[in-house]
Design a protein around this motif. Sequence first.
Motif, PDB file in Angstrom:
ATOM      1  N   ASN A 223      30.772  35.244  40.298  1.00  0.00           N
ATOM      2  CA  ASN A 223      32.024  35.063  39.551  1.00  0.00           C
ATOM      3  C   ASN A 223      32.548  36.443  39.161  1.00  0.00           C
ATOM      4  O   ASN A 223      31.794  37.267  38.641  1.00  0.00           O
ATOM      5  N   CYS A 224      33.832  36.707  39.395  1.00  0.00           N
ATOM      6  CA  CYS A 224      34.378  38.053  39.128  1.00  0.00           C
ATOM      7  C   CYS A 224      34.915  38.188  37.708  1.00  0.00           C
ATOM      8  O   CYS A 224      35.291  39.280  37.295  1.00  0.00           O
ATOM      9  N   GLY A 225      35.017  37.083  36.969  1.00  0.00           N
ATOM     10  CA  GLY A 225      35.518  37.150  35.603  1.00  0.00           C
ATOM     11  C   GLY A 225      37.024  37.289  35.514  1.00  0.00           C
ATOM     12  O   GLY A 225      37.561  37.589  34.460  1.00  0.00           O
ATOM     13  N   ASP A 247      42.064  37.417  39.945  1.00  0.00           N
ATOM     14  CA  ASP A 247      41.622  36.098  40.381  1.00  0.00           C
ATOM     15  C   ASP A 247      41.847  35.063  39.269  1.00  0.00           C
ATOM     16  O   ASP A 247      41.100  35.031  38.288  1.00  0.00           O
ATOM     17  N   CYS A 250      38.771  31.534  38.972  1.00  0.00           N
ATOM     18  CA  CYS A 250      37.372  31.387  38.528  1.00  0.00           C
ATOM     19  C   CYS A 250      37.212  31.385  37.015  1.00  0.00           C
ATOM     20  O   CYS A 250      36.109  31.215  36.517  1.00  0.00           O
ATOM     21  N   CYS A 343      34.734  35.963  45.443  1.00  0.00           N
ATOM     22  CA  CYS A 343      34.205  35.397  44.202  1.00  0.00           C
ATOM     23  C   CYS A 343      33.884  33.927  44.501  1.00  0.00           C
ATOM     24  O   CYS A 343      34.783  33.140  44.796  1.00  0.00           O
TER      25      CYS A 343
HETATM   26 ZN   LIG Z   1      36.762  35.287  40.405  1.00  0.00          ZN
END
Ligand SMILES: [Zn+2]
Length: 380
Positions: A223-225, A247, A250, A343
């Motif tokens: 997960n990229c946050g 993004d 997510c 992600c």
């Molecule tokens: Zn993400």
Amino acid sequence: MRLRILWILLFTGLYTIVSAQVKIRLFANKSPESAVFAVTEGKYELNLFNGEVLTVLKNEPVIITKFKGRLACKKRNSEGFICDSLIFSGKTGKDSFSLRLDGDQSVKQYYSNDLKCFPDLGTLVLINISDVEKYIAGVVMAEGGSGKHLEYFKAQAIIARTYMYKYFDKHVADRYNVCDNTHCQAFNGLSSDSLLNEAAQETHGLVILDKDSTLIISAFHSNCGGETSSSDEVWLSDQSYLKSVIDPYCVASRNASWQKSIPVNDWIAYVRKSGYHEKVDDILVFNFTQDSRLSEYKTGSFTMPLKTMRSDLNLRSTFFSVFVKGDSVILKGRGYGHGVGLCQEGAMEMARRGFNYKQIIDFYYFGVIISDIKNAVLLP
Ligand SMILES: [Zn+2]
Ligand SMILES: [Zn+2]
């Protein structure tokens, strides 16, 4: 004439013949001394050194054990024998088998196609010569996380295939292509999930290429946050397709946020050890905000790479802010993993919302081409 042949060889050398099979070292981090082979589908043959052929059917398990630098082998209801190496060859075109390790590391996994065994430095080497797409489905099962959407699995299958071909020669000196642990890609045998096998088959041969037609570094993370990292921030290697992406997909997922509390005194000891020499009059100086991804923690004239902090403090990501509260330093973080490339939780959500695998890959990798491996320029 000779020169012309040389030129042809040099030119075609870039376009290596692409194998439809992959040689996988099984249980690479377990160093087994023996294993039990059993047919689960089809029929197998063992060709013995004296020209004899041993047929192996279902319900005829074969025990293989390392013995005085060679192999001892015994099929149920047959005589045992000693040999230097052996190959179980599937004979029906739809052959699969299980391998069981006993003892402390007891495990049983399923594989397709052929198996080669030989002893090496105190261990029994087991190499599965597998159809590429079955291997890919197994990798997605091991690495793909909890997503359950076909388009998400297709994106992951293409990523796994790209990685496999990019590092196809990693173990060539060891007489196989890939190992089954995270040194290459995790592979715990065949997937029984039909969706995974469908994803591998439907994207058969597809890989991700950059603008020069070379295989990309198909990085991914959990997960990229909310913002992915560019590769130069994380690995100091600047790849045109691994740029930071905002993004929105997510941010409501499981690994979107995390928090860690550290006693103020431990925090001060940590930054002192890391080169912070100023006098601490007010502990609020340690506050730090990261709204979009930065590469360094900063307070006053002190800076420190966030990736060093991530590894020292065992943090889920480098994407965090710091708040001092009472006797504690609270790290409020976003995401899980290095943040580079796709992600996974964002990609799962995109699939849920109806995006297809091309759109998912295009969203996370900038300016790439999805193409058959035959079109890739394979660099030595
Ligand atoms: Zn993400
Ligand atoms: Zn490996």
